[in-house]
Design a protein around this motif. Structure first.
Motif, short mmCIF file in Angstrom:
data_model
loop_
_atom_site.label_atom_id
_atom_site.label_comp_id
_atom_site.label_asym_id
_atom_site.label_seq_id
_atom_site.Cartn_x
_atom_site.Cartn_y
_atom_site.Cartn_z
N CYS A 592 0.85 -1.19 0.00
CA CYS A 592 0.00 0.00 0.00
C CYS A 592 0.89 1.24 0.00
CB CYS A 592 -0.92 0.03 1.22
SG CYS A 592 -2.02 -1.41 1.33
N CYS A 593 0.69 2.12 -0.98
CA CYS A 593 1.53 3.31 -1.13
C CYS A 593 0.74 4.57 -0.83
CB CYS A 593 2.10 3.39 -2.55
SG CYS A 593 3.13 1.98 -3.02
N GLN A 594 1.46 5.64 -0.50
CA GLN A 594 0.84 6.94 -0.28
C GLN A 594 0.24 7.46 -1.59
OE1 GLN A 594 0.50 8.70 2.48
NE2 GLN A 594 1.83 7.63 3.94
N ALA A 595 -0.88 8.16 -1.45
CA ALA A 595 -1.53 8.72 -2.65
C ALA A 595 -0.73 9.88 -3.22
CB ALA A 595 -2.95 9.16 -2.32
N ASP A 596 -0.15 10.71 -2.36
CA ASP A 596 0.63 11.86 -2.82
C ASP A 596 2.03 11.43 -3.21
OD1 ASP A 596 -1.47 13.66 -2.37
OD2 ASP A 596 -0.96 13.75 -0.23
N ALA A 597 2.55 12.05 -4.27
CA ALA A 597 3.88 11.73 -4.75
C ALA A 597 4.93 12.15 -3.73
CB ALA A 597 4.15 12.41 -6.08
N SER A 598 6.01 11.46 -3.71
CA SER A 598 7.10 11.78 -2.79
C SER A 598 8.04 12.84 -3.36
CB SER A 598 7.90 10.51 -2.46
OG SER A 598 8.41 9.93 -3.64
N SER A 599 7.77 13.33 -4.56
CA SER A 599 8.59 14.38 -5.17
C SER A 599 7.68 15.44 -5.78
CB SER A 599 9.52 13.80 -6.25
OG SER A 599 8.77 13.15 -7.24
N LEU A 600 8.17 16.67 -5.86
CA LEU A 600 7.38 17.79 -6.38
C LEU A 600 7.40 17.80 -7.91
CD1 LEU A 600 8.55 20.60 -3.93
CD2 LEU A 600 6.43 19.27 -3.83
N TRP A 601 6.40 18.52 -8.46
CA TRP A 601 6.31 18.74 -9.92
C TRP A 601 7.10 20.01 -10.21
CZ3 TRP A 601 5.27 16.37 -14.25
CH2 TRP A 601 4.94 17.07 -15.39
N ILE A 714 -9.64 4.36 -7.63
CA ILE A 714 -11.07 4.71 -7.65
C ILE A 714 -11.90 3.64 -6.96
CG2 ILE A 714 -10.83 6.06 -9.75
CD1 ILE A 714 -11.96 3.72 -11.31
N ASN A 715 -11.30 2.48 -6.60
CA ASN A 715 -12.04 1.47 -5.87
C ASN A 715 -12.16 1.90 -4.41
OD1 ASN A 715 -12.32 -0.33 -8.09
ND2 ASN A 715 -10.16 -0.91 -7.79
N SER A 716 -13.03 1.21 -3.69
CA SER A 716 -13.26 1.55 -2.29
C SER A 716 -11.99 1.29 -1.47
CB SER A 716 -14.41 0.71 -1.74
OG SER A 716 -14.56 0.93 -0.36
N LEU A 717 -11.67 2.20 -0.57
CA LEU A 717 -10.44 2.07 0.20
C LEU A 717 -10.53 0.91 1.18
CD1 LEU A 717 -9.72 5.81 0.98
CD2 LEU A 717 -8.83 4.43 -0.88
N ASP A 718 -11.63 0.79 1.86
CA ASP A 718 -11.75 -0.24 2.88
C ASP A 718 -11.83 -1.63 2.29
OD1 ASP A 718 -11.71 1.74 4.76
OD2 ASP A 718 -13.91 1.91 4.86
N ALA A 719 -12.23 -1.75 1.02
CA ALA A 719 -12.40 -3.07 0.43
C ALA A 719 -11.08 -3.80 0.25
CB ALA A 719 -13.11 -2.95 -0.92
N TYR A 720 -9.97 -3.07 0.20
CA TYR A 720 -8.67 -3.71 -0.06
C TYR A 720 -7.72 -3.59 1.11
CZ TYR A 720 -10.33 -4.30 -4.78
OH TYR A 720 -11.08 -4.65 -5.87
N GLY A 721 -8.20 -3.21 2.25
CA GLY A 721 -7.43 -3.33 3.47
C GLY A 721 -6.26 -2.39 3.61
N CYS A 722 -6.17 -1.33 2.82
CA CYS A 722 -5.07 -0.40 2.94
C CYS A 722 -5.38 0.76 3.87
CB CYS A 722 -4.67 0.15 1.57
SG CYS A 722 -3.77 -1.06 0.57
N GLY A 723 -6.60 0.83 4.37
CA GLY A 723 -6.94 1.90 5.29
C GLY A 723 -6.92 3.25 4.62
N VAL A 724 -6.15 4.20 5.18
CA VAL A 724 -6.11 5.57 4.66
C VAL A 724 -5.16 5.69 3.47
CG1 VAL A 724 -6.70 6.55 6.88
CG2 VAL A 724 -4.29 6.16 6.32
N LEU A 725 -4.41 4.64 3.16
CA LEU A 725 -3.48 4.68 2.03
C LEU A 725 -4.24 4.37 0.76
CD1 LEU A 725 -0.45 2.80 3.62
CD2 LEU A 725 -0.80 5.27 3.44
N SER A 726 -4.55 5.40 -0.01
CA SER A 726 -5.38 5.23 -1.21
C SER A 726 -4.57 5.29 -2.50
CB SER A 726 -6.46 6.32 -1.24
OG SER A 726 -5.87 7.61 -1.27
N GLY A 727 -3.24 5.21 -2.39
CA GLY A 727 -2.40 5.27 -3.58
C GLY A 727 -2.29 3.92 -4.25
N PRO A 728 -1.24 3.72 -5.04
CA PRO A 728 -1.05 2.43 -5.71
C PRO A 728 -0.97 1.30 -4.70
CG PRO A 728 0.45 4.08 -6.59
CD PRO A 728 -0.18 4.69 -5.38
#
Length: 831
Positions: A592-601, A714-728
């Motif tokens: 489970c990865c963070q939704a926000d990128a770890s580097s700036l644009w 875009i899938n449900s966060l809770d359905a895949y057990g990652c909690g608040v981590l909605s990234g890849p």
């Protein structure tokens, strides 16, 4: 180093050992060394001195204070001192202050020079100079004699001469030993023609012997055998009692003098009671230790090849460097090449019977291996001293055994070329020799290298091809003889084979073949007992967009959490299609990865505008990549899974342009990558079957003080057990990998390729051994091969004696026998 050099030089001594002076010098050296060590410890422990010098450490002085007692810290040195003291006391008790028993001289060691108090200073200096000159001359002559004793045919004490006498009628009271001894000593006095003594018959320089035994010959009752021990041997050219004459072959010299007296008719002059038939003197018990020396050197070669990492690189992992770098370090190759070529040079010296070269080669070996071992020991990492020190001791101990055997060989004499045709393993028929010869023939290139080198260094009339045929014939005859003596001789006709024979030759071979077939498959299977878990240690995700104008990284994150399958929320249905039921739970992880990128644009506006123009003028491609890190296999720890998104699932170029311009905040990509995939043991990524719920996401560009991208599943966060981590996110099965050098090496290659190659290679080898056995019957099922073996030995003996014509005639006779089945049948007939 001093003790080591003294030990091996002592082993080279032709005589029984050094005299008392040698042990006194070693005692004085040891006492001085202990005293210096004691003073050094007082300085660093009580006076506060700190001496940091690599030279002191190399000389055996500790660089820090010792915590144990002084005796315990120098226990090996005290043991050496104790045994040296015991040996010196034994030497003194035996009366070895000077050489006794056999002597080469009659007179003092040096002419004593008396210095009177009334002499002038010039006379005193001249006499002192003469004394020093005599001492130096004595040392030089001793060293010269020591060198000649090593490089020439020197004898070892005691020195015996055997005399054969023709006794027609044996006296009733037996032959008187005193009469025989007196007669022989009179012959030796008369034969000393160059004596300048006033009374030649009482010449003090004549050789002298002492009788030890007289007995009848076991072959002829009319022959008496008298054995004499040489007491003193005279010089054949000079006779001055004050001069020393030290012969290296006393027994041979005395035997020549007796034969000279016999041929000169001096036996009748002195009235020797019995005619002399023969005189045998000199020589030594000839031993050939080359096979043992070669075995020890071969073990050193393999020990260096195995423990190179531990000793030289201070690493305990077995062959880690080679596996990681896929290459051998040059130092490792050079060391093995040096050891290999030293073995080759030793073989050449052995074939040429070059005694001087053997001594020089021995001293070079001693210096080289001692220096290398001590150098590596001094530079050894303290954290690896236990493992590396043990390996270094094993290597040097094995080499020390080789050096000791070489010293014994030099002391007994280098074997003559006429005796080198006798092979060690084929010298006798036994089960051990048979198995050893089989192993020797099975080692790759060893038999071929020996044959080619022997042909190159031996004088022969045969071509290399004929030489190889002769060696093959001799080897096959030895194996046939072993089979006849060890197996067929004890078997009676009609007797059934024992259960032990069936078990050893049948059942064991059957299980070995089964292991050849199934063991590789078990090794490559998931049931391999050496397999261990190989989880993902680190993960990162990246999303790139590419046009004809170039490539830009939209989203990249290294902030990915790895969750073990046992710790996943039980309420989350992550595997509705049951893809993971057949896998071990310990091998499954949820990433489970963070939704926000770890580097700036941080793309400049100019570059961004140029890229927007390329969106409208060329095709667009979006590519994802997963980068995963594991511990194994070596050199394949990083695994990358990348793929382009199907064009039908890409957003419109106008949507991407709008996000880059800021008019829109996000665009959506469907079916970017499969949510389930596995990483094989060889480092390949293989997705599961195509799923309906592949990962789809909204790619969002945030505008604030700084700009960055976000990846929202875009899938449900809770359905895949990652909690608040909605990234890849992904569910990854990292397959187990075998541990150890063999498993990690095999894991780099294709399973089926290696399995088929191994099984077919072994199967082909076994088929070659079992097929066309009928063609070997005329050459393997010989009733008796003693005559053919005798012909082979005659060929070797003729070659050793330089009779090359006889060698070639016998060889072609042997070929003629093998060409004619009738002659082969006649020569192998046991009658």
């Amino acid at each position: 180093m001093v003790y080591l050099v003294a030990l091996f030089l002592y082993a080279l001594c032709v005589n029984t050992g050094p005299n008392y002076i040698f042990w006194v010098i070693m005692l004085i050296y040891t006492e001085i060394y202990v005293l210096v060590q004691y003073l050094y410890q007082i300085m660093i422990q009580h006076c506060g001195f700190k001496i940091q010098s690599s030279l002191l450490r190399e000389l055996g002085f500790p660089t820090k204070k010792i915590t144990s007692s002084f005796v315990i810290s120098l226990l090996p040195l005290f043991l050496v001192y104790l045994f040296t003291l015991i040996q010196s006391s034994i030497t003194a008790k035996d009366g070895e202050w000077f050489s006794v028993g056999f002597t080469n001289c009659k007179g003092g060691l040096l002419n004593r020079v008396e210095i009177h108090s009334g002499s002038s200073w010039s006379e005193k200096a001249k006499k002192v100079f003469q004394l020093i000159k005599q001492v130096v001359g004595l040392v030089v002559s001793s060293c010269s004699r020591y060198w000649k004793s090593l490089t020439q045919e020197a004898e070892s004490p005691p020195y015996f001469v055997q005399l054969s006498m023709d006794v027609k009628v044996w006296p009733e009271d037996g032959i008187q030993p005193e009469r025989i001894e007196s007669g022989i000593n009179q012959l030796l006095q008369l034969v000393h023609e160059n004596c300048k003594y006033e009374m030649p018959k009482r010449c003090p320089c004549a050789s002298k012997v002492q009788i030890r035994s007289i007995e009848k010959s076991s072959e002829d009752t009319n022959v008496a055998l008298a054995v004499f021990e040489v007491v003193y041997v005279a010089s054949s050219t000079d006779c001055r009692p004050s001069e020393q004459f030290k012969s290296l072959t006393p027994a041979a010299d005395v035997a020549k003098e007796i034969l000279k007296a016999q041929h000169g008719g001096l036996a009748e002059v002195v009235g020797f009671p019995y005619p002399i038939l023969s005189v045998i003197g000199g020589g030594r018990r000839e031993i050939d230790l080359y096979a043992y020396i070669f075995g020890a050197d071969l073990i050193v070669f393999f020990l260096v090849a195995i423990f190179y990492q531990s000793v030289i690189k201070n690493k305990s992992e077995f062959l880690e460097y080679y596996q990681f770098e896929d290459q051998f370090p040059k130092e490792f190759v050079f060391i093995l090449m040096i050891i290999f070529f030293l073995i080759v040079v030793d073989r050449i010296i052995y074939l040429c019977s070059f005694a001087t070269g053997k001594v020089i080669f021995y001293i070079f070996n001693l210096i080289l291996f001692t220096y290398a071992s001590t150098e590596y020991a001094w530079n050894m990492d303290t954290s690896q001293q236990n493992t590396a020190g043990l390996a270094l001791r094993a290597i040097y101990l094995t080499k020390a055994i080789s050096l000791a055997l070489q010293a014994m060989q030099i002391r007994s004499g280098v074997p003559h070329q006429s005796t080198l045709y006798r092979q060690f393993l084929t010298s006798e028929v036994s089960r051990v020799n048979y198995l050893g010869y089989r192993l020797y023939r099975a080692l790759p290139f060893l038999y071929e290298l020996r044959c080619v080198l022997d042909w190159s260094c031996t004088t022969t009339s045969l071509t290399m091809y004929d030489w190889l045929k002769l060696e093959d014939i001799n080897a096959s005859l030895y194996l046939v003889k072993c089979d006849n003596v060890l197996n067929r001789a004890s078997h009676k006709q009609g007797e059934k084979q024992t259960k032990m024979t069936k078990f050893c030759n049948g059942i064991c071979l059957f299980f070995i073949l089964m292991c050849v077939i199934w063991a590789p498959m078990l090794m490559y299977s998931s049931g391999n007992p050496t397999n261990i878990a190989n989880p993902i240690n680190d993960a990162s995700f990246q999303l790139d967009i590419k046009t004809d104008g170039g490539r830009l990284t939209l989203y990249q994150t290294t902030l990915c959490e790895r969750i073990a399958w046992d710790n996943v929320n039980a309420d989350a249905d992550l595997d509705p299609q049951h893809y993971l039921d057949s896998y071990n739970v310990k091998d499954i992880q949820l990433i489970c990865c963070q939704a926000d990128a770890s580097s700036l644009w941080l793309v400049p506006d100019v570059v961004q505008k140029h890229f927007i123009r390329s969106l409208n003028s060329s095709s667009m491609d979006i590519k994802f990549s997963w980068v995963l890190m594991r511990d194994r296999p070596k050199s394949k720890e990083m695994v990358k899974y990348d793929r382009s998104v199907d064009p039908s699932n890409l957003p419109k170029p106008s949507e991407v342009e709008a996000v880059l311009n800021g008019s829109l905040s996000s665009f959506r990509i469907y079916n970017i990558y499969p949510r389930f995939f596995r990483v094989t043991g060889s480092g390949e990524i293989r997705p599961f079957e195509q799923e309906v719920n592949d990962v789809s996401a909204d790619i969002v560009l945030h505008h604030a003080i700084h700009e960055w991208w976000s990846f929202h599943d875009i899938n449900s966060l809770d359905a895949y057990g990652c909690g608040v981590l909605s990234g890849p996110m992904a569910v990854i099965v990292s397959e187990e990998t075998p541990q150890g050098f063999l498993g990690e090496t095999l894991s780099k290659f294709s399973i089926w390729g290696l399995y088929i190659t191994f099984v077919l290679a072994v199967g082909r080898f076994i088929r070659m051994q079992c097929s066309d056995l009928r063609m070997r019957i005329p050459y393997e099922n010989l009733p008796s091969c003693d005559r053919l073996i005798a012909i082979c030995e005659d060929i070797y003996a003729a070659r050793a004696e330089g009779e090359l014509g006889v060698e070639e005639v016998l060889y072609w006779t042997l070929v003629k026998i093998y060409r004619s089945p009738h002659m082969l049948l006649e020569y192998t007939n046991p009658d």
